[in-house]
Enzyme design. Structure first.
Site, PDB file in Angstrom:
ATOM      1  N   GLU A 116     -21.847 -32.434   3.070  1.00  0.00           N
ATOM      2  CA  GLU A 116     -23.103 -31.745   3.325  1.00  0.00           C
ATOM      3  C   GLU A 116     -22.827 -30.531   4.218  1.00  0.00           C
ATOM      4  OE1 GLU A 116     -25.984 -33.966   5.739  1.00  0.00           O
ATOM      5  OE2 GLU A 116     -27.521 -33.324   4.310  1.00  0.00           O
TER       6      GLU A 116
ATOM      7  N   LYS B  81     -38.632 -40.026  19.657  1.00  0.00           N
ATOM      8  CA  LYS B  81     -37.818 -38.973  20.265  1.00  0.00           C
ATOM      9  C   LYS B  81     -37.613 -37.833  19.266  1.00  0.00           C
ATOM     10  CE  LYS B  81     -33.371 -38.224  20.595  1.00  0.00           C
ATOM     11  NZ  LYS B  81     -33.371 -36.753  20.494  1.00  0.00           N
TER      12      LYS B  81
ATOM     13  N   ASP C 294     -23.565 -40.012   9.879  1.00  0.00           N
ATOM     14  CA  ASP C 294     -22.720 -40.583  10.932  1.00  0.00           C
ATOM     15  C   ASP C 294     -23.546 -41.342  11.963  1.00  0.00           C
ATOM     16  OD1 ASP C 294     -20.553 -39.593   9.697  1.00  0.00           O
ATOM     17  OD2 ASP C 294     -20.217 -37.905  11.077  1.00  0.00           O
TER      18      ASP C 294
ATOM     19  N   GLU D 189     -32.982 -42.417   6.862  1.00  0.00           N
ATOM     20  CA  GLU D 189     -33.070 -41.333   5.890  1.00  0.00           C
ATOM     21  C   GLU D 189     -32.006 -40.340   6.300  1.00  0.00           C
ATOM     22  OE1 GLU D 189     -33.565 -38.170   4.321  1.00  0.00           O
ATOM     23  OE2 GLU D 189     -35.500 -37.905   5.329  1.00  0.00           O
TER      24      GLU D 189
ATOM     25  N   CYS E 117     -32.372 -32.206   3.968  1.00  0.00           N
ATOM     26  CA  CYS E 117     -31.515 -33.335   3.582  1.00  0.00           C
ATOM     27  C   CYS E 117     -31.408 -33.451   2.070  1.00  0.00           C
ATOM     28  CB  CYS E 117     -32.039 -34.621   4.186  1.00  0.00           C
ATOM     29  SG  CYS E 117     -33.791 -34.836   3.918  1.00  0.00           S
TER      30      CYS E 117
ATOM     31  N   SER F  92     -28.245 -37.448  10.610  1.00  0.00           N
ATOM     32  CA  SER F  92     -26.954 -37.418   9.930  1.00  0.00           C
ATOM     33  C   SER F  92     -26.497 -38.818   9.524  1.00  0.00           C
ATOM     34  CB  SER F  92     -25.909 -36.791  10.855  1.00  0.00           C
ATOM     35  OG  SER F  92     -25.788 -37.566  12.023  1.00  0.00           O
TER      36      SER F  92
HETATM   37  P1  NAI Z   1     -28.004 -36.019  14.419  1.00  0.00           P
HETATM   38  O1  NAI Z   1     -28.002 -37.107  13.415  1.00  0.00           O
HETATM   39  O2  NAI Z   1     -27.029 -36.083  15.523  1.00  0.00           O
HETATM   40  O3  NAI Z   1     -29.456 -35.909  15.099  1.00  0.00           O
HETATM   41  C1  NAI Z   1     -30.641 -36.449  14.601  1.00  0.00           C
HETATM   42  C2  NAI Z   1     -31.410 -37.131  15.729  1.00  0.00           C
HETATM   43  O4  NAI Z   1     -30.678 -38.259  16.190  1.00  0.00           O
HETATM   44  C3  NAI Z   1     -31.635 -36.263  16.953  1.00  0.00           C
HETATM   45  O5  NAI Z   1     -32.903 -36.554  17.484  1.00  0.00           O
HETATM   46  C4  NAI Z   1     -30.544 -36.733  17.907  1.00  0.00           C
HETATM   47  O6  NAI Z   1     -30.843 -36.516  19.262  1.00  0.00           O
HETATM   48  C5  NAI Z   1     -30.492 -38.206  17.605  1.00  0.00           C
HETATM   49  N1  NAI Z   1     -29.238 -38.882  17.925  1.00  0.00           N
HETATM   50  C6  NAI Z   1     -27.984 -38.354  17.985  1.00  0.00           C
HETATM   51  N2  NAI Z   1     -27.086 -39.312  18.292  1.00  0.00           N
HETATM   52  C7  NAI Z   1     -27.779 -40.471  18.396  1.00  0.00           C
HETATM   53  C8  NAI Z   1     -27.407 -41.821  18.682  1.00  0.00           C
HETATM   54  N3  NAI Z   1     -26.134 -42.166  18.890  1.00  0.00           N
HETATM   55  N4  NAI Z   1     -28.373 -42.754  18.729  1.00  0.00           N
HETATM   56  C9  NAI Z   1     -29.650 -42.423  18.487  1.00  0.00           C
HETATM   57  N5  NAI Z   1     -30.055 -41.177  18.239  1.00  0.00           N
HETATM   58  C10 NAI Z   1     -29.134 -40.204  18.175  1.00  0.00           C
HETATM   59  O7  NAI Z   1     -27.863 -34.653  13.638  1.00  0.00           O
HETATM   60  P2  NAI Z   1     -27.388 -33.242  14.217  1.00  0.00           P
HETATM   61  O8  NAI Z   1     -26.219 -33.404  15.114  1.00  0.00           O
HETATM   62  O9  NAI Z   1     -28.564 -32.562  14.745  1.00  0.00           O
HETATM   63  O10 NAI Z   1     -26.886 -32.533  12.886  1.00  0.00           O
HETATM   64  C11 NAI Z   1     -25.597 -32.807  12.380  1.00  0.00           C
HETATM   65  C12 NAI Z   1     -25.606 -32.854  10.881  1.00  0.00           C
HETATM   66  O11 NAI Z   1     -26.450 -33.915  10.440  1.00  0.00           O
HETATM   67  C13 NAI Z   1     -26.176 -31.638  10.194  1.00  0.00           C
HETATM   68  O12 NAI Z   1     -25.229 -30.654  10.026  1.00  0.00           O
HETATM   69  C14 NAI Z   1     -26.643 -32.202   8.885  1.00  0.00           C
HETATM   70  O13 NAI Z   1     -25.557 -32.266   7.987  1.00  0.00           O
HETATM   71  C15 NAI Z   1     -27.082 -33.610   9.216  1.00  0.00           C
HETATM   72  N6  NAI Z   1     -28.541 -33.725   9.393  1.00  0.00           N
HETATM   73  C16 NAI Z   1     -29.267 -34.312   8.422  1.00  0.00           C
HETATM   74  C17 NAI Z   1     -30.635 -34.379   8.540  1.00  0.00           C
HETATM   75  C18 NAI Z   1     -31.474 -35.007   7.488  1.00  0.00           C
HETATM   76  O14 NAI Z   1     -32.641 -34.692   7.407  1.00  0.00           O
HETATM   77  N7  NAI Z   1     -30.959 -35.916   6.700  1.00  0.00           N
HETATM   78  C19 NAI Z   1     -31.339 -33.821   9.668  1.00  0.00           C
HETATM   79  C20 NAI Z   1     -30.490 -33.279  10.684  1.00  0.00           C
HETATM   80  C21 NAI Z   1     -29.146 -33.222  10.516  1.00  0.00           C
END
Ligand code: NAI
Ligand code: MG
Length: 814
Positions: free
Chosen positions: A416, A211, A266, A285, A319, A264
């Site tokens: 972050e 996804k 979380d 990651e 990240c 993230s």
């Molecule tokens: P997110 O962690 O919510 O999204 C990442 C992926 O996880 C997306 O594909 C999303 O649809 C999916 N996702 C969301 N909730 C889920 C769940 N309960 N179960 C399974 N999949 C789920 O990150 P978001 O909201 O886009 O960004 C929020 C913060 O996260 C950012 O401000 C940043 O600080 C951090 N982040 C870190 C990343 C990294 O590369 N380590 C990448 C993106 C965001």
């Protein structure tokens, strides 16, 4: 504004510049915009009528809900396409397709899989311009980056893993594929994250349901077309689009054998908890707050360019962004001045403009998060610097930002931000630099700048992070592992470490559902049990190199297999665990010892156990009622096993990866830190030895919970520890209720890793409770090893789980 409008505007500006006199151009020194042609990308969108279905089993499939959501271009807010929202039934169909495709994908063998991966790499290269443009339109990242960094790395990933696919049967014979893999990726490097996930998974013979992030699905959908083009067998790669809920359906699907997630912290924790006890393999990651450390002898002009790459690359939405600048006080003001000058020269604008440095923030939500965090920084009293120019108004833009006068505990220094915001602090001594660098719950990367190689290589091992870049930053390659420590997650992507995340040892299939039963021989037992009768003594625990009475003052009677009294054992509690964790932390020299030094201690340990062979065998007989012969065998095997890990202590070492840049990358296995080891209940001595010795051989300090019913081999062992130069605090032994104590360890914030050999429920509890600080866990899910069998009870698998790899990038060669 639509893509076409933007194109028109850029064309007009270009026209204006073309008509300027050379003299005028010299006077203003203005760059003209250099728009990248978007025609091919628009054509691709139109070929799907700007409405994308799901890619399941090699076919475009409409979402069963009929729901779609929009993807926009953040540089212009223009609508790009409608994307399908997959629900539970779509996920079910995709997982079944992947499951059905699995046997054939496994059976076609390593070479055929290698050819498919090679074909994917070639097609990505052939269409690289289209991928780059589409990525820039959908995400807002500059075309310079997508063209020169993201897409070449994507192709590199498929090439590298085409190689691994070919080598699987020769180099990784002892391992097998996992099955259907669920993969969930973020929006910051959409196609690159896809390649990091899909290439190793399918190279090892797994099939995939992936996804993409909701705001950036387009390049994944273009990739799906490439899969069709090369004739990848149906169902090997399935792309389901949607929001977090869709991701959760993948996570919770019973037929998915592993989840690989980037995003993230979380959501990483949610996934850790959701998969607890299911036996699904997991790699996470997650976020970071990575230090960028500048020593006073660093070349400050290179440092400034390094900072541009660390925090303004991809608008800081990285990240492993070097978001915390730690600079030696003597050069701090000088460096801040240089950074401000450089900020002024940065160019921001439409991602498709080839002459910009900074593109758009991915969406409004992220832009608001950045704004909120910056406001908080100002409110907290830090000093804000931004360039004098202003950002374009039509898209989601944010200027490069520097905060000085930042206190290490302030929110902007700890959380972050995921935007182009650099937070600077200064330090005086090297020691202080390390302390500041490690003052974070994360541990993804660090960047170290100094002209002194001795200093750089002294600091690198001291930083708790999975990647250390020396005089460089944000460099990646398929040959090197990438991934974090602590709350930055676990598991690695890239390199052989990354492949291991998509494999399991073949031997795992021979573990049993019930513990191995030890044969009872009564005659011996009665004789030996009688010896102990009448000796009224409660065995003490062992904490920080001393025998310790239990805090609660309670003890438990231990009886033999046939019910005769063996002795009393201390009943440890929460407080005892706390003391043991403290003792383990206060021992700071064990992990710093060389492998050779640790090997010597372990050989000595084996020697001292051999001297007391009869006594230890006797104890086993008392508890288990086995024959003396069997008990002797267990002691002898224990001695041999200690020899094995003594031998490995200076041989289980790292690799030097030949990465694509002017670097060598040292992949160094490092100790996890302070570990909880919950021993198996079977084989009282050998179970203890097989789990404790590999952990300490790699430099960990451990808190051990021995077998609950057969604890005395472990408690007797303190005498061997004391006579063998094992430092105080390296092995701490707490007896008592196994699962109760294990839970205390799993919840403890200062425990970095935990091994658990016991029941299904116990395994689940460990994984669930360890999510708070993202401990590394290794549990047996109620599958039992025969500890007497070498192929079950010893080997590199144990050392792998006792270490984590740090990749240190060092400039090398011309
Ligand atoms: P997110 O962690 O919510 O999204 C990442 C992926 O996880 C997306 O594909 C999303 O649809 C999916 N996702 C969301 N909730 C889920 C769940 N309960 N179960 C399974 N999949 C789920 O990150 P978001 O909201 O886009 O960004 C929020 C913060 O996260 C950012 O401000 C940043 O600080 C951090 N982040 C870190 C990343 C990294 O590369 N380590 C990448 C993106 C965001
Ligand atoms: Mg988008």
């Amino acid at each position: 504004m639509s893509q076409e409008d933007i194109q028109h505007r850029l064309d007009t500006q270009w026209h204006k510049i073309k008509n300027m006199k050379i003299k005028e151009i010299y006077e203003t020194m203005a760059y003209g915009p250099a728009p990248e042609n978007a025609d091919e990308a628009i054509e691709f969108l139109e070929s799907h009528q700007r409405s994308f279905k799901l890619f399941i089993n090699g076919k475009w499939t409409a979402p069963s809900s009929g729901d779609y959501f929009d993807s926009i271009n953040p540089s212009t807010k223009a609508h790009l396409a409608k994307i399908s929202e997959a629900n539970v039934s779509d996920v079910n169909i995709a997982v079944s397709a992947a499951k059905k495709a699995l046997p054939e994908w496994v059976n076609i063998g390593a070479h055929k899989r290698a050819r498919y991966l090679y074909a994917l790499a070639r097609q990505i290269q052939k269409h690289s311009r289209l991928f780059a443009v589409l990525e820039s339109m959908d995400n807002g990242k500059s075309i310079r980056e997508t063209r020169d960094i993201d897409i070449p790395l994507v192709a590199r990933h498929f090439y590298h893993h085409a190689g691994w696919a070919q080598l699987r049967d020769s180099e990784l014979k002892e391992y097998k594929e996992l099955g259907v893999i669920g993969q969930i990726i973020p929006w910051n490097f959409p196609l690159l994250m896809l390649s990091w996930k899909i290439a190793p998974a399918i190279a090892m013979g797994n099939t995939v349901v992936l996804k993409p992030a909701e705001s950036t699905s387009l390049t994944a959908l273009l990739f799906a077309e490439i899969c069709k083009q090369i004739g990848l067998p149906n169902g090997v790669v399935n792309i389901v689009t949607g929001h977090g809920k869709t991701g959760a359906e993948i996570v919770n699907h019973k037929d998915v054998s592993k989840i690989a997630f980037t995003g993230s912290t979380d959501v990483g924790k949610i996934i850790r908890r959701a998969t607890a006890g299911t036996g699904k393999k997991l790699s996470l990651e997650l976020g970071g707050k990575s230090p960028f450390i500048v020593f006073e002898d660093a070349d400050l002009d290179s440092v400034v360019e390094g900072i541009v790459d660390a925090i303004w690359f991809n608008q800081g939405q990285v990240c492993c962004a070097g978001s915390r600048l730690l600079v030696q006080e003597s050069v701090a003001d000088k460096l801040y001045k240089k950074i401000k000058v450089r900020m002024e020269t940065m160019r921001i604008g439409n991602a498709l403009d080839k002459s910009i440095d900074i593109g758009a923030i991915v969406d409004k939500g992220q832009l608001n998060t950045i704004k909120k965090m910056v406001k908080l920084g100002v409110d907290e009293g830090s000093t804000l610097s931004q360039p004098s120019w202003s950002c374009p108004k039509e898209g989601y833009f944010y200027p490069p930002t520097l905060f000085t006068d930042v206190s290490p505990s302030s929110t902007i220094a700890q959380e972050e931000i995921f935007g182009p915001v650099l937070v600077a602090m200064s330090f005086r001594s090297h020691k202080e630099a390390v302390k500041l660098a490690n003052n974070t719950r994360y541990g993804l990367a660090c960047s170290i700048w100094t002209e002194n190689i001795n200093l750089a290589l002294d600091i690198a091992p001291q930083i708790k992070a999975g990647v250390a870049w020396i005089n460089c930053t944000n460099v990646f390659d398929a040959a090197a592992g990438f991934g974090g420590y602590r709350e930055s997650g676990f598991g690695r992507e890239g390199g052989i470490e990354g492949l291991m995340e998509y494999l399991k040892p073949r031997i795992n299939d021979s573990f049993t559902d019930t513990p191995v039963k030890l044969a009872i021989s009564k005659t011996d037992t009665v004789k030996n049990a009688e010896v102990t009768l009448g000796i009224d003594r409660t065995t003490k625990m062992y904490i920080g190199g001393k025998q310790a009475r239990p805090d609660g003052g309670y003890s438990t009677v231990i009886k033999s297999a046939i019910g005769s009294y063996v002795g009393d054992v201390s009943k440890g509690n929460r407080k005892d665990i706390r003391n043991a964790v403290e003792a383990a932390h206060s021992n700071t020299n064990w992990s710093g010892k060389t492998g050779h030094a640790r090997a010597q201690v372990l050989f000595y340990l084996a020697e001292n156990l051999a001297i007391r062979r009869d006594e230890f065998a006797n104890r086993i007989v008392q508890m288990t009622n086995q024959s003396t012969k069997k008990a002797m065998e267990e002691v002898d095997l224990s001695i041999e096993r200690i020899y094995y890990y003594a031998a490995m202590a200076d041989k289980y070492d790292g690799k030097v990866h030949h990465t694509i840049h002017r670097n060598v990358t040292l992949a160094m296995p490092e100790a996890i830190g302070v570990m909880g080891v919950i021993c198996p209940d079977e084989s009282p001595l050998l179970g203890f030895i097989s789990t404790v010795i590999p952990a300490i051989a790699m430099g960990n300090n451990v808190i051990v919970i021995p077998s609950e019913n057969l604890p005395f081999s472990a408690t007797d062992f303190y005498q061997i520890l004391e006579t063998s130069d094992v430092p105080a605090g390296t092995v701490n032994i707490i007896t008592g209720h196994k699962d109760e104590l294990a839970e205390v360890l799993a919840k403890h914030d200062d425990v970095d890793g935990i091994w658990y050999f016991g029941s299904t429920d116990g395994s689940k509890a460990i994984e669930l409770l360890s999510a708070d600080n993202m401990k590394r866990t290794w549990v047996n899910y109620g599958k039992y090893r025969n500890w007497l069998d070498k192929s079950h009870g010893e080997g590199e698998e144990f050392l792998k789980h006792a270490t984590q790899i740090k990749n240190i990038w060092i400039p090398y060669g011309a």
